[in-house]
Enzyme design. Sequence first.
Site, PDB file in Angstrom:
ATOM      1  N   THR A  38       0.828  -1.202   0.000  1.00 17.03           N
ATOM      2  CA  THR A  38       0.000   0.000   0.000  1.00 17.03           C
ATOM      3  C   THR A  38       0.863   1.253   0.000  1.00 17.03           C
ATOM      4  OG1 THR A  38      -1.621  -1.271   1.268  1.00 17.03           O
ATOM      5  CG2 THR A  38      -1.992   1.091   1.104  1.00 17.03           C
ATOM      6  N   TYR A  64       5.162 -12.321   5.124  1.00 19.34           N
ATOM      7  CA  TYR A  64       4.035 -11.729   4.400  1.00 19.34           C
ATOM      8  C   TYR A  64       3.732 -12.599   3.186  1.00 19.34           C
ATOM      9  CZ  TYR A  64       1.584  -8.062   1.642  1.00 19.34           C
ATOM     10  OH  TYR A  64       0.693  -7.344   0.885  1.00 19.34           O
ATOM     11  N   LYS A  93       1.764 -12.233   8.162  1.00 15.74           N
ATOM     12  CA  LYS A  93       0.628 -11.522   7.575  1.00 15.74           C
ATOM     13  C   LYS A  93       0.056 -12.444   6.508  1.00 15.74           C
ATOM     14  CE  LYS A  93      -0.569  -7.513   4.720  1.00 15.74           C
ATOM     15  NZ  LYS A  93      -0.043  -6.310   4.011  1.00 15.74           N
ATOM     16  N   VAL A 112      -3.141  -6.209   9.300  1.00 14.95           N
ATOM     17  CA  VAL A 112      -2.386  -5.186   8.588  1.00 14.95           C
ATOM     18  C   VAL A 112      -3.374  -4.600   7.592  1.00 14.95           C
ATOM     19  CG1 VAL A 112      -0.350  -4.646   7.227  1.00 14.95           C
ATOM     20  CG2 VAL A 112      -0.267  -6.499   8.913  1.00 14.95           C
TER      21      VAL A 112
END
Length: 293
Positions: A47, A135, A163, A205
């Site tokens: 992001t 992640y 994540k 997250v």
Amino acid sequence: MRPITGSIVALVTPMHPDGSVDYDTFKALIDWHVAEGTNCVGVVGTTGESPTVSMAENCELIRVAVEHAAGRVPILAGTGANNTLEAIELARYAKQVGADAHLSVVPYYNKPSQDGIVAHYRAITEAVDLPLMLYNVPGRTVADLQPDTALRCAELPGVFGIKEATGNIERAAYLIKHAPAGYAIYSGDDGTAPSLMLMGGAGVVSVTANVAPRLMARMCAAALQGDVATATALHFTLLGLHQALFCEPSPAPTKWALSRLGRCNNALRLPLLPLTDAGQARVEAALREAQQL
């Protein structure tokens, strides 16, 4: 490591109209998140447009975040790369400037095997003594960190969690059920966040936290406390935003929403384009439904 639980914002990287990083607005966003109750600030992730920031900018964003937060909120530094040596270099820098932990994505594009993914993370943890959150986002990386491989990685020194951004709540449940002590499971999708936390996950997250930080922090607190009614009500309030913020390639909808709220410019780097008129109408409606306007 300070405990990292609850609402972890996947912070955007604000930019000037010419595409350069707007560090003053970056600092202002961190201040806003501290005031609104965000539990941890994640910087230079997907992001945060990590694919299009340079190594120097990636490092500077981490440094500025740590310096400006000044211990008020933990900083989760994005250090992922599909080049293991580059990931190590970024992690070393994050450690040097005082990040609380770092987030390292499964290597993308070059499609490593499961053993290759483990070797990648082993190399990072052996080179850098900084708490690491894995992640997994196969929708972006193609390579998928399989659940049993994720549990193998839990045995690596310094790895404290993952994540999990497949959007598959059954997979998240499997990881929570079999996770060893000290290995936390975080949702990487706002839509699955309350369900994951109510089963024992540690937080999310969050993209939505960029534009509704107080509501996301409250929802996470309720879910972590087992308050199903409150968590569900807040989740339903935010549900339109969860969906609208991905109506076009992220973070275009989020940056437009933040510009609508007067928080940053609506500027991205190519190959991402600004939100279309149709997308703007959808995000505007979601902001109003969530009572952010």
